[in-house]
Structures are given as C-alpha cells and as structure tokens.
Design an enzyme around this catalytic site. Structure first.
Site, short mmCIF file in Angstrom:
data_model
loop_
_atom_site.label_atom_id
_atom_site.label_comp_id
_atom_site.label_asym_id
_atom_site.label_seq_id
_atom_site.Cartn_x
_atom_site.Cartn_y
_atom_site.Cartn_z
N SER A 198 -3.46 2.87 12.24
CA SER A 198 -2.85 2.22 11.07
C SER A 198 -3.58 0.95 10.69
CB SER A 198 -1.41 1.87 11.44
OG SER A 198 -0.89 0.90 10.55
N GLU A 210 -2.10 -1.61 10.02
CA GLU A 210 -1.36 -2.70 10.67
C GLU A 210 -2.16 -3.28 11.85
OE1 GLU A 210 1.85 -4.44 10.70
OE2 GLU A 210 1.46 -3.96 8.62
N TYR A 256 4.71 -2.96 16.69
CA TYR A 256 4.22 -1.70 16.14
C TYR A 256 2.68 -1.73 16.07
CZ TYR A 256 2.87 1.75 12.65
OH TYR A 256 2.23 2.78 11.99
N1 GDD Z 1 10.33 -2.61 4.26
C1 GDD Z 1 10.45 -3.70 3.50
N2 GDD Z 1 11.68 -4.04 3.02
N3 GDD Z 1 9.34 -4.42 3.24
C2 GDD Z 1 9.48 -5.52 2.44
C3 GDD Z 1 10.71 -5.90 1.90
C4 GDD Z 1 11.87 -5.14 2.20
O1 GDD Z 1 12.98 -5.42 1.78
N4 GDD Z 1 10.51 -7.00 1.13
C5 GDD Z 1 9.19 -7.29 1.20
N5 GDD Z 1 8.57 -6.39 2.00
C6 GDD Z 1 7.14 -6.43 2.36
C7 GDD Z 1 6.92 -6.45 3.88
O2 GDD Z 1 7.13 -7.76 4.38
C8 GDD Z 1 5.48 -5.96 3.96
O3 GDD Z 1 4.60 -7.04 3.79
C9 GDD Z 1 5.34 -5.02 2.76
O4 GDD Z 1 6.51 -5.23 1.93
C10 GDD Z 1 5.24 -3.54 3.12
O5 GDD Z 1 6.28 -3.21 4.01
P1 GDD Z 1 6.59 -1.68 4.41
O6 GDD Z 1 6.76 -0.86 3.20
O7 GDD Z 1 7.73 -1.71 5.37
O8 GDD Z 1 5.26 -1.17 5.08
P2 GDD Z 1 4.27 -1.83 6.18
O9 GDD Z 1 3.05 -2.30 5.47
O10 GDD Z 1 4.99 -2.80 7.02
O11 GDD Z 1 3.93 -0.58 7.12
C11 GDD Z 1 3.64 0.69 6.58
O12 GDD Z 1 2.25 0.87 6.45
C12 GDD Z 1 1.51 0.88 7.66
C13 GDD Z 1 0.04 1.05 7.30
O13 GDD Z 1 -0.49 -0.23 7.05
C14 GDD Z 1 4.23 1.74 7.53
O14 GDD Z 1 4.10 3.02 6.95
C15 GDD Z 1 3.50 1.77 8.86
O15 GDD Z 1 4.01 2.81 9.67
C16 GDD Z 1 2.02 2.00 8.57
O16 GDD Z 1 1.28 2.06 9.75
#
Ligand code: GDD
Length: 331
Positions: free
Chosen positions: A128, A130, A152
């Site tokens: 990822s 991440e 994670y």
């Molecule tokens: N989930 C979520 N909920 N994220 C929020 C929110 C909220 O209410 N508000 C702001 N965000 C911001 C998070 O702080 C983060 O910076 C961004 O939105 C994306 O969050 P997510 O959609 O939860 O995805 P992620 O980037 O943390 O992780 C996803 O992508 C990775 C690849 O880079 C997941 O799919 C991981 O499993 C994956 O590895």
C-alpha cells in the site's frame, strides 16, 4: 486445464473486481472467506452475488495457519492474490494489536503455506501507498523509502519485506503491488470517498441533512479499482517477479472531492459538511502521489478513469442505490 487462482479477501472491493477479471480470462477462481461469511452470504458476500455460482469459496481463517495450509494444499493454485487485511487505517489506531497481528501473521501464513504446499504458485501481496506515510519524496516510486504513520502502514511494510524475503530466500515468485488509493461504487462506506458519495446521494434525496468529516486538506492519488486489479494480474504474468507502484500520478484533496461530488448534484458542499475532530487521525498521511512509470513501461499499464469521472461514477451509483432503498421503504 484452466489456471487456478486463489484470492484472499475475495469478498472485498478488489477481490470482486479481480474475480470477474480472472473468470473472464478463463481461470478457475477460488476464494478464502470466513465461516461467518458463508453463514450470512447476503450481507457479507454481496459484492460476489452476480458471480458466486462460478466461484469456489473455502472457509478458512488468516489467523489459523493449519486452515490456510489445508486450502493451499487442496487447491494447488497457479496464482495466489493475498488481498485480505484489516484495511481501514483509522481502526488500526484504535485496535493496533489486532491489526498488526492479523495483517502480518496472515501474510506470513500465506507465504509459508505457498512455499510448503505449492512452491510454483505465483504470489501477489497487496502492499500500500500508506507505507510511504510521511513522504520522503514526491511523487513516490518503487525506490522511495518508507515511513509508515499507522499500525496499518507498519503491517504493510512488514508484509512487503516478508514477501521480498520469501522471494530472495526461497526463490518464490512473490511480489508486491504498491497500490495507491483505489475506489469504486463497491468501496466500503468507512473510506472517505464512499462516505462522501453516499452522503451526497442521501442529502440530495432528503434522507440525510449533513456530513461530518475529518481533515479536508489531506491529498490522495485516487484511481479506479477496476483498473488496479488488471495491474495485479499483469504483475504475475511477467518473467521476473518485481514490485510495482500503481497510481495515477495526480492527487486531489478531500475538499476537491467534495466540490466535485456535491457539484455533480448541483449542491454546494459548504452548506452540508461539518468538520468533526473525531475523524482526525493520530498521525496523518498528508499527501500521496504515485509515479507509475515503471508499470507503464514494463507492464503496459496505465489508469483509464480520471478523477472527475470516478467521482461522478460513484455519486451516480449511490443515487441509484439510495433511490432503490427509498422505493422499497415506501412499498
Ligand atoms: N475515512 C475517512 N473518514 N477519512 C477521512 C475523513 C473521514 O471522515 N475525513 C477526512 N479523511 C481523510 C483521512 O484523514 C485520509 O487522509 C483521507 O481522507 C483518506 O482516508 P481513507 O479513505 O480512509 O483512505 P486511506 O488513504 O487512509 O487508506 C486507503 O488507501 C490506502 C492506500 O494508500 C485504504 O484503502 C488502505 O487500505 C489503503 O492501503
């Protein structure tokens, strides 16, 4: 004889798109699911419904090594796609021990089972972006060093190194796809894109009044999951196992996602969105953007869905879904 593929995490967004791709290519597709999934297929295997009669699902647990060994020995897969993980970054702060144990041990068990029982099987690990966390350069590529910012992310760095070590020590055809965020109408509701598009649909249809989010300034490189599973398959068709970054090399903020998603239904996001500290992360990954030029050159892979198109696709799908929910309620 058709090639056999084994997918962990088959019931998730990526597992469902990958299954469809492999079935279209004539593969015999097997998946590992939990016993509880088979007991409640309507809820837990919803994404697989249209193709379920063409798949073979095996009950096993990534926390139970003998159950994994049994499935790998029985199937003798040609290709194994290890997608299963606790994948929501925010949960990993609340439940760090379980995220780290499950994600790292699960990957280790899969690698070891393949080495022992099907050593010619080609192995894909879902790494990822991440892992880049506090980014050391932009855009991030295969050679960029890691600085994970969550349990994670740490579990994915460990999985990446385990995969590399099995490749180097035991000559397994094992590699990692370093995938940046990839979304679709099948995305889980806890991730920010789907949380937004579902709320947009519900607000437009009068089913919700507001949307509470965390950090609106965070930037992600968002692509379409359907494109990304093609890259997974392409990686396993190469002569030599190598790791690849899969991304769009464009990034956008959560705020830009909001503008497009609300704008698509002629609403202004500022009228509905509230910032709630509850959704902030203990340590944020502020900005990710991936350089996929190695994948383009060696795999012939490029993303086909642009950001604006992805947002519209997801909003339209959630409008349709919520309209259905409304109409069944009113019957
Ligand atoms: N989930 C979520 N909920 N994220 C929020 C929110 C909220 O209410 N508000 C702001 N965000 C911001 C998070 O702080 C983060 O910076 C961004 O939105 C994306 O969050 P997510 O959609 O939860 O995805 P992620 O980037 O943390 O992780 C996803 O992508 C990775 C690849 O880079 C997941 O799919 C991981 O499993 C994956 O590895």
């Amino acid at each position: 004889m058709p090639s056999k593929a084994l997918i962990t995490g088959i019931a998730g967004q990526d597992g469902s798109y990958l299954s469809e791709l492999l079935l279209d290519k004539g593969y015999e597709v097997h998946g590992i699911v939990r016993r509880v999934d088979l007991e409640d297929p309507d809820h837990r295997l919803g994404r697989l419904k249209p193709i379920q009669d063409r798949l073979t699902l095996h009950s096993a647990s990534l926390e139970n090594y003998p159950s994994i060994v049994r499935v790998v020995a029985e199937i003798q897969p040609d290709e194994c796609y290890h997608l299963a993980a606790q994948s929501f970054v925010n949960y990993s702060f609340d439940d760090e021990f379980s995220t780290i144990n499950t994600n790292i041990n699960g990957t280790h068990y899969m690698l070891s089972a393949v080495k022992e029982k099907a050593p010619r099987c080609r192995f894909y690990f879902a790494a990822s972006s991440e892992m880049f966390g506090l980014v050391q350069e932009t855009p991030q590529k295969e050679t960029t060093s890691f600085h994970p910012r969550s349990p994670y992310g740490i579990s994915k760095v460990a999985g990446f190194h385990l995969t590399q070590n099995y490749r180097e020590s035991y000559k397994l055809f094992a590699l990692s796809g370093i995938l940046f965020n990839h979304e679709s109408p099948r995305r889980g509701y806890e991730f920010v894109t789907r949380k937004i598009t579902n709320a947009v649909a519900q607000i437009k249809l009068g089913m919700a009044k507001e949307l509470r989010l965390g950090n609106l300034e965070a930037k992600r490189d968002w692509g379409f999951a359907g494109d990304y599973v093609k890259a997974m398959w392409l990686m396993l068709q190469q002569d030599v196992p190598q790791d690849y970054v899969i991304a769009t090399n464009e990034h956008h903020s959560v705020k830009q996602f909001l503008e497009l998603a609300f704008g698509h239904v002629n609403l202004d996001w500022r009228d509905y969105v509230l910032v709630d500290k509850k959704f902030y992360r203990s340590a944020e990954v502020e900005s990710l953007r991936g350089d996929y030029s190695k994948a383009k050159k060696e795999l012939g892979w490029s993303p086909t869905v642009k950001f604006a198109e992805l947002v519209k696709m997801m909003v339209d799908a959630d409008l349709e879904l919520n309209q259905k929910i409304l109409s069944t309620k009113s019957v």
